[in-house]
Design a protein around this motif. Sequence first.
Motif, PDB file in Angstrom:
ATOM      1  N   TYR A 178       0.853  -1.189   0.000  1.00  7.96           N
ATOM      2  CA  TYR A 178       0.000   0.000   0.000  1.00  7.96           C
ATOM      3  C   TYR A 178       0.888   1.239   0.000  1.00  7.96           C
ATOM      4  CZ  TYR A 178      -4.112   2.846   0.912  1.00  7.96           C
ATOM      5  OH  TYR A 178      -5.138   3.763   0.803  1.00  7.96           O
ATOM      6  N   GLN A 180      -0.313   4.712  -0.252  1.00 10.64           N
ATOM      7  CA  GLN A 180      -0.901   5.957   0.231  1.00 10.64           C
ATOM      8  C   GLN A 180      -0.624   6.091   1.730  1.00 10.64           C
ATOM      9  OE1 GLN A 180      -2.533   8.031  -2.192  1.00 10.64           O
ATOM     10  NE2 GLN A 180      -1.414   6.468  -3.334  1.00 10.64           N
ATOM     11  N   GLY A 183      -5.619   4.769   4.249  1.00  7.53           N
ATOM     12  CA  GLY A 183      -6.692   4.314   3.379  1.00  7.53           C
ATOM     13  C   GLY A 183      -7.403   3.134   4.013  1.00  7.53           C
ATOM     14  N   TYR A 201       0.700   3.388   4.843  1.00  4.80           N
ATOM     15  CA  TYR A 201       1.818   3.216   3.924  1.00  4.80           C
ATOM     16  C   TYR A 201       2.706   2.053   4.376  1.00  4.80           C
ATOM     17  CZ  TYR A 201       5.733   4.239   0.856  1.00  4.80           C
ATOM     18  OH  TYR A 201       6.712   4.133  -0.097  1.00  4.80           O
ATOM     19  N   SER A 230      -4.945   2.188  -7.963  1.00  7.43           N
ATOM     20  CA  SER A 230      -4.203   3.457  -7.883  1.00  7.43           C
ATOM     21  C   SER A 230      -3.543   3.683  -6.531  1.00  7.43           C
ATOM     22  CB  SER A 230      -5.148   4.623  -8.181  1.00  7.43           C
ATOM     23  OG  SER A 230      -6.197   4.662  -7.221  1.00  7.43           O
ATOM     24  N   GLU A 231      -3.883   2.865  -5.524  1.00 13.52           N
ATOM     25  CA  GLU A 231      -3.385   3.081  -4.175  1.00 13.52           C
ATOM     26  C   GLU A 231      -2.319   2.067  -3.751  1.00 13.52           C
ATOM     27  OE1 GLU A 231      -6.620   3.358  -1.416  1.00 13.52           O
ATOM     28  OE2 GLU A 231      -7.643   4.929  -2.563  1.00 13.52           O
TER      29      GLU A 231
END
Length: 403
Positions: A178, A180, A183, A201, A230-231
């Motif tokens: 991951y 980001q 999330g 993250y 996208s993440e």
Amino acid sequence: MNKKLIHIVCLSLFAAQFTYAQSDSSIFKRVQEVVTQAKQNFAPDKRTKIVALTQSDINRNIYIIESTEPAANDFINQHLKELRADIKIKNLPDSSVADKTHGVINLSVANLRTQPGNASEMATQAILGTQVDILQKDKGEYRVRTPEGYISWIPSSSVVPMDQSTFDQWKRHEKVIYTQEFGKSYSKPDLKSMRVSDLVYGNILQLIGKEKGFFKVAYPDKRIAYIPVSEALSFKAWLASRSLTSENVLSSAKTMMGLPYLWGGTSVKGVDCSGFTKTAFYMNGYVIPRDASQQVLAGDKIDILDADGHFDPTKALKNLKPADLLFFASGKNSNPNARVTHVAMYIGNGEFIHAAGSVRINSMLKDAANYDDFQTRTVVAARRYIGAEDPQIEEIKNNPYYK
């Protein structure tokens, strides 16, 4: 006559018991001495290695020693072999974990403590997907060792224990990481579906496939979830994209600006001073030692002290480079051999970024507006990690806990 005889017998028994107690006491002291010497020789840092006398029954002459170090075991056996005592060395991992000596963290961020129980001091954190060694089980918690070698206790709900076969299966699967700051994962490939868990993250999960713009992933406990493509990145692609430069490390450090200080914290939910530097390097594909007092022993030494061993700002401005680590002792005018209690990352032009109350930027220059915090500590050392050849500064791709 009988009374006199009884008196003599009682005195004899007392003398025998006293001598026996003395003998037992001397045995106990000898065991303590040898264990202490073994600890100094083979496990000087109890955060990463264990040699400890955990149980002593002086009356029965039974002594139990816990150890993670085979060399220490040999030393103890050699030096105590002539002792008339029942000495048992319990090797870690021990029988309390049976064949499940591997584990994988199952929460976005798991808290690890110095002793079992939520009331114990927090030692560090580990994030989802991190592989650990399981050494012992007690009171519903596991004693584990993290990729940087840190040993501490974690609730059983935070880690999935695995035998060798299950662990090998986990390792063989392709992973995603991951990317980001914060999330969540979803129960379906739909942003409106129920959340499975939060994510931060660096969280690592098994990749099952792709579906409707989502990665389909599995948790260590086999829960299934979905993460927007996208993440996250494939773990291999993420590793290949890491480049340890001062610009990249400082960029990662600055993404944590304003995070709250958290004793033991090593994630974007909160960091302590060394957890902050550790996380900045992790974001760039490297595992470094956990604590400031350990980090100061790694990397290349940078000359920032004068002839008397005191901090020299002129020399520091000349020799320091961006992303070098600065190490501090508590109090003003501490001697250069004082215990390291704080670490910061140098930015340039006299400024450094660190976790103190929150992640923030301060200066070593007296006329700077943000000089305040610098006055409460003494700089005692600096180290350069970038470009250093030191096994303590290890690429994640080479660390066995991430393979």
